[in-house]
Design a protein around this motif. Sequence first.
Motif, PDB file in Angstrom:
ATOM      1  N   PRO A  18       0.257 -22.847 -24.339  1.00 25.85           N
ATOM      2  CA  PRO A  18      -1.415 -23.316 -23.785  1.00 25.85           C
ATOM      3  C   PRO A  18      -1.693 -21.574 -23.013  1.00 25.85           C
ATOM      4  CG  PRO A  18      -0.007 -25.057 -22.519  1.00 25.85           C
ATOM      5  CD  PRO A  18       1.109 -23.789 -23.545  1.00 25.85           C
ATOM      6  N   ARG A  19      -2.550 -21.111 -23.217  1.00 30.13           N
ATOM      7  CA  ARG A  19      -3.512 -20.713 -21.744  1.00 30.13           C
ATOM      8  C   ARG A  19      -4.004 -21.419 -21.213  1.00 30.13           C
ATOM      9  NH1 ARG A  19      -7.271 -18.106 -25.584  1.00 30.13           N
ATOM     10  NH2 ARG A  19      -6.991 -19.870 -27.366  1.00 30.13           N
ATOM     11  N   LEU A  20      -3.985 -20.855 -19.755  1.00 28.98           N
ATOM     12  CA  LEU A  20      -4.743 -21.981 -18.691  1.00 28.98           C
ATOM     13  C   LEU A  20      -6.016 -20.989 -18.348  1.00 28.98           C
ATOM     14  CD1 LEU A  20      -4.365 -24.182 -17.375  1.00 28.98           C
ATOM     15  CD2 LEU A  20      -2.540 -22.602 -15.322  1.00 28.98           C
ATOM     16  N   VAL A  21      -7.703 -21.570 -18.578  1.00 28.76           N
ATOM     17  CA  VAL A  21      -8.566 -21.089 -18.503  1.00 28.76           C
ATOM     18  C   VAL A  21      -9.248 -21.362 -17.263  1.00 28.76           C
ATOM     19  CG1 VAL A  21     -10.652 -20.460 -19.718  1.00 28.76           C
ATOM     20  CG2 VAL A  21      -8.814 -19.972 -20.819  1.00 28.76           C
ATOM     21  N   ARG A  22      -9.724 -21.034 -16.163  1.00 29.36           N
ATOM     22  CA  ARG A  22     -11.018 -22.293 -15.346  1.00 29.36           C
ATOM     23  C   ARG A  22     -11.696 -22.090 -15.904  1.00 29.36           C
ATOM     24  NH1 ARG A  22     -11.378 -20.118  -8.916  1.00 29.36           N
ATOM     25  NH2 ARG A  22     -11.507 -22.225  -7.810  1.00 29.36           N
ATOM     26  N   LEU A  23     -11.812 -23.520 -15.946  1.00 33.69           N
ATOM     27  CA  LEU A  23     -13.529 -23.682 -16.449  1.00 33.69           C
ATOM     28  C   LEU A  23     -14.766 -24.322 -15.259  1.00 33.69           C
ATOM     29  CD1 LEU A  23     -11.985 -26.253 -19.406  1.00 33.69           C
ATOM     30  CD2 LEU A  23     -13.318 -23.136 -19.368  1.00 33.69           C
ATOM     31  N   GLY A  24     -14.404 -24.044 -14.442  1.00 32.19           N
ATOM     32  CA  GLY A  24     -15.003 -24.203 -12.975  1.00 32.19           C
ATOM     33  C   GLY A  24     -14.168 -24.529 -11.976  1.00 32.19           C
ATOM     34  N   PRO A  25     -15.032 -24.147 -11.049  1.00 26.63           N
ATOM     35  CA  PRO A  25     -14.359 -24.249  -9.813  1.00 26.63           C
ATOM     36  C   PRO A  25     -13.332 -25.358  -9.301  1.00 26.63           C
ATOM     37  CG  PRO A  25     -16.613 -24.672  -9.318  1.00 26.63           C
ATOM     38  CD  PRO A  25     -16.229 -25.223 -10.580  1.00 26.63           C
ATOM     39  N   ASN A  26     -12.947 -26.207 -10.078  1.00 27.41           N
ATOM     40  CA  ASN A  26     -11.587 -27.218 -10.088  1.00 27.41           C
ATOM     41  C   ASN A  26     -11.353 -27.757 -11.252  1.00 27.41           C
ATOM     42  OD1 ASN A  26     -14.258 -28.620  -9.995  1.00 27.41           O
ATOM     43  ND2 ASN A  26     -12.942 -30.659  -8.798  1.00 27.41           N
ATOM     44  N   LEU A  27     -11.630 -27.273 -11.839  1.00 25.55           N
ATOM     45  CA  LEU A  27     -11.475 -27.485 -13.847  1.00 25.55           C
ATOM     46  C   LEU A  27     -10.647 -26.494 -14.722  1.00 25.55           C
ATOM     47  CD1 LEU A  27     -11.185 -29.432 -15.768  1.00 25.55           C
ATOM     48  CD2 LEU A  27     -13.899 -28.723 -16.947  1.00 25.55           C
ATOM     49  N   GLN A 268     -15.889 -32.785 -17.435  1.00 21.76           N
ATOM     50  CA  GLN A 268     -16.771 -31.234 -16.829  1.00 21.76           C
ATOM     51  C   GLN A 268     -17.118 -32.837 -15.748  1.00 21.76           C
ATOM     52  OE1 GLN A 268     -20.305 -32.223 -17.606  1.00 21.76           O
ATOM     53  NE2 GLN A 268     -19.320 -33.680 -19.082  1.00 21.76           N
ATOM     54  N   TRP A 269     -17.200 -34.027 -15.791  1.00 16.48           N
ATOM     55  CA  TRP A 269     -17.747 -35.048 -15.684  1.00 16.48           C
ATOM     56  C   TRP A 269     -17.825 -35.384 -14.516  1.00 16.48           C
ATOM     57  CZ3 TRP A 269     -16.167 -40.350 -14.769  1.00 16.48           C
ATOM     58  CH2 TRP A 269     -17.275 -40.966 -14.372  1.00 16.48           C
ATOM     59  N   TRP A 270     -15.794 -35.871 -14.644  1.00 15.56           N
ATOM     60  CA  TRP A 270     -14.985 -36.420 -13.573  1.00 15.56           C
ATOM     61  C   TRP A 270     -14.815 -35.429 -12.308  1.00 15.56           C
ATOM     62  CZ3 TRP A 270      -9.956 -35.563 -10.574  1.00 15.56           C
ATOM     63  CH2 TRP A 270      -9.937 -36.182  -9.947  1.00 15.56           C
ATOM     64  N   ALA A 271     -14.373 -33.759 -13.197  1.00 19.32           N
ATOM     65  CA  ALA A 271     -14.087 -32.254 -12.542  1.00 19.32           C
ATOM     66  C   ALA A 271     -15.625 -32.078 -11.146  1.00 19.32           C
ATOM     67  CB  ALA A 271     -13.885 -31.528 -12.783  1.00 19.32           C
ATOM     68  N   ALA A 272     -17.087 -32.631 -11.823  1.00 16.36           N
ATOM     69  CA  ALA A 272     -17.734 -32.669 -10.776  1.00 16.36           C
ATOM     70  C   ALA A 272     -18.437 -34.063  -9.340  1.00 16.36           C
ATOM     71  CB  ALA A 272     -19.502 -32.742 -11.795  1.00 16.36           C
ATOM     72  N   ASP A 276     -13.364 -32.110  -4.552  1.00 17.21           N
ATOM     73  CA  ASP A 276     -11.769 -31.473  -3.508  1.00 17.21           C
ATOM     74  C   ASP A 276     -10.308 -31.848  -4.153  1.00 17.21           C
ATOM     75  OD1 ASP A 276     -11.984 -34.404  -4.024  1.00 17.21           O
ATOM     76  OD2 ASP A 276     -11.475 -34.576  -1.892  1.00 17.21           O
ATOM     77  N   ARG A 277     -10.836 -31.983  -5.520  1.00 16.38           N
ATOM     78  CA  ARG A 277      -9.325 -32.184  -6.696  1.00 16.38           C
ATOM     79  C   ARG A 277      -9.292 -31.683  -7.857  1.00 16.38           C
ATOM     80  NH1 ARG A 277      -8.860 -38.165  -6.363  1.00 16.38           N
ATOM     81  NH2 ARG A 277      -9.957 -39.123  -4.744  1.00 16.38           N
ATOM     82  N   LEU A 278      -8.279 -31.182  -8.096  1.00 20.71           N
ATOM     83  CA  LEU A 278      -7.534 -30.224  -9.124  1.00 20.71           C
ATOM     84  C   LEU A 278      -7.748 -30.712 -10.484  1.00 20.71           C
ATOM     85  CD1 LEU A 278      -7.260 -27.393  -9.929  1.00 20.71           C
ATOM     86  CD2 LEU A 278      -4.929 -27.837  -9.601  1.00 20.71           C
ATOM     87  N   CYS A 279      -8.369 -30.629 -11.315  1.00 21.18           N
ATOM     88  CA  CYS A 279      -8.397 -30.865 -12.594  1.00 21.18           C
ATOM     89  C   CYS A 279      -7.921 -30.092 -13.565  1.00 21.18           C
ATOM     90  CB  CYS A 279      -9.735 -32.079 -13.097  1.00 21.18           C
ATOM     91  SG  CYS A 279      -9.562 -32.768 -14.520  1.00 21.18           S
ATOM     92  N   VAL A 280      -7.271 -30.390 -14.959  1.00 19.65           N
ATOM     93  CA  VAL A 280      -7.067 -30.102 -15.865  1.00 19.65           C
ATOM     94  C   VAL A 280      -6.929 -30.886 -16.795  1.00 19.65           C
ATOM     95  CG1 VAL A 280      -4.592 -28.982 -17.606  1.00 19.65           C
ATOM     96  CG2 VAL A 280      -4.732 -28.590 -14.809  1.00 19.65           C
ATOM     97  N   VAL A 281      -7.472 -29.986 -18.223  1.00 17.44           N
ATOM     98  CA  VAL A 281      -7.875 -30.666 -19.313  1.00 17.44           C
ATOM     99  C   VAL A 281      -6.851 -30.275 -20.759  1.00 17.44           C
ATOM    100  CG1 VAL A 281     -10.113 -29.481 -19.848  1.00 17.44           C
ATOM    101  CG2 VAL A 281     -10.489 -31.465 -20.591  1.00 17.44           C
ATOM    102  N   MET A 282      -6.274 -30.955 -21.831  1.00 19.43           N
ATOM    103  CA  MET A 282      -5.981 -30.752 -22.502  1.00 19.43           C
ATOM    104  C   MET A 282      -7.132 -30.403 -23.543  1.00 19.43           C
ATOM    105  SD  MET A 282      -3.166 -30.839 -21.797  1.00 19.43           S
ATOM    106  CE  MET A 282      -1.191 -31.331 -22.708  1.00 19.43           C
ATOM    107  N   LEU A 283      -6.671 -29.077 -24.173  1.00 20.62           N
ATOM    108  CA  LEU A 283      -7.870 -28.751 -25.389  1.00 20.62           C
ATOM    109  C   LEU A 283      -7.251 -28.216 -26.867  1.00 20.62           C
ATOM    110  CD1 LEU A 283     -10.359 -26.412 -23.043  1.00 20.62           C
ATOM    111  CD2 LEU A 283     -10.441 -28.646 -24.241  1.00 20.62           C
ATOM    112  N   PRO A 284      -6.207 -29.002 -27.188  1.00 16.90           N
ATOM    113  CA  PRO A 284      -5.321 -28.842 -28.587  1.00 16.90           C
ATOM    114  C   PRO A 284      -5.572 -27.806 -29.362  1.00 16.90           C
ATOM    115  CG  PRO A 284      -6.503 -31.576 -27.918  1.00 16.90           C
ATOM    116  CD  PRO A 284      -7.488 -30.937 -27.290  1.00 16.90           C
ATOM    117  N   ASP A 285      -6.580 -27.573 -30.052  1.00 18.98           N
ATOM    118  CA  ASP A 285      -6.762 -26.929 -31.447  1.00 18.98           C
ATOM    119  C   ASP A 285      -8.254 -26.130 -31.664  1.00 18.98           C
ATOM    120  OD1 ASP A 285      -4.015 -27.868 -32.426  1.00 18.98           O
ATOM    121  OD2 ASP A 285      -5.688 -30.014 -32.840  1.00 18.98           O
ATOM    122  N   GLU A 286      -7.847 -24.346 -32.380  1.00 20.66           N
ATOM    123  CA  GLU A 286      -8.695 -24.190 -32.653  1.00 20.66           C
ATOM    124  C   GLU A 286      -9.495 -24.529 -33.498  1.00 20.66           C
ATOM    125  OE1 GLU A 286      -7.280 -19.472 -31.249  1.00 20.66           O
ATOM    126  OE2 GLU A 286      -6.744 -20.214 -33.241  1.00 20.66           O
ATOM    127  N   GLY A 287     -10.748 -24.011 -33.035  1.00 24.69           N
ATOM    128  CA  GLY A 287     -12.129 -25.167 -34.262  1.00 24.69           C
ATOM    129  C   GLY A 287     -12.183 -24.293 -35.577  1.00 24.69           C
TER     130      GLY A 287
END
Length: 357
Positions: A18-27, A268-272, A276-287
Amino acid sequence: MTVTTATYHSITEAQMIPRLVRLGPNLYGTVFTLMKLLPAHYILQRADQRGELGEDTVVVETTSGTFGLALAMQCALMERRLILVSDPAIDPNLYRRLTDLGARVEICQEPAPVGGYQEARLRRLAEIRAELPDSFCPEQYSNPDNPRSYGVVADMLHQTLGDVDCVIGPVGSGGSMCGTVRALRERTPHTRAIGVDSHRSVLFGQPDGPRGLRGLGNSLWPANLDHTVFDEIHWCSAAEAYAQTRALHARHALFQGPTSGAAYLAAQWWAARHPDRLCVVMLPDEGYRYQATVYDDRWLTDNGLRLDALPAEPVTVTSPAEAGDGWTRFDWGRRAYDDVPGAVPRAGRPLPEQALS
């Protein structure tokens, strides 16, 4: 900007990491083109190394989604016969891709009384294997090489981000979340795991029932699902997952499928809430498989699946029995299934390998 080019031996090798993409300050999003390529490649590679794939061995598997596509791609490159057992939920574009890649696809037209289409597919798979002189089944639900394959994802996350405080992702076979989190916890035992499921999936204590949201959830218990990995479970509706899939595209230009939207809803809810926690979300497949459905406003409206607004937060419940039809969260607490109050009793729920007996 410096441009580097990597050379790969096959398209599956190029697309499975996978690629790693920043989606927010800690996500951060762990963005896959086709997540199932990773376990499909690893399982077949390990089987070949163990001598389980002879010259005439036929690969057979049950699937209605992307694991079948991953196997078809890998088997085409290996010039190996593949038989897939599916059900009417398989979409025509996927069916065409599978057959173009040389797979034989059998469709089970009726669900089993217990276990639904997944059990019906497993029974037909057993019949096919009995007819073949030599076959190999990857058994994505129970093969430990499925979760084991995600060790490379954990390595990438740790090397790139350092300590990861929370991983959020959809749960189907249990492979990606259990494999990634277990490998991360070898370095950081505190890493939280939040699983995202569909209502009327049996995985985390709800009764089995019809599910419009595909690609996550299950009607049978996968042996690869380790309940003690999970700290928290979120359930969401198809409409909520679809809306967040579109939001992920609109906000971040990430064109992913609805399992990614479901995971992003919780992430996005948990990260917000935990800046102060570093969060990663698994995004499985293209659309691309969902252009005529999830990404089509008329289809969403005609099917009653278009939401004008998402809820700001999930409803917190004290047991799986209290989960309604919308976005809900439950503190699973790394407990074994039988230790969770309100979960549908374990007795009578077959594992996939039991359905084959």
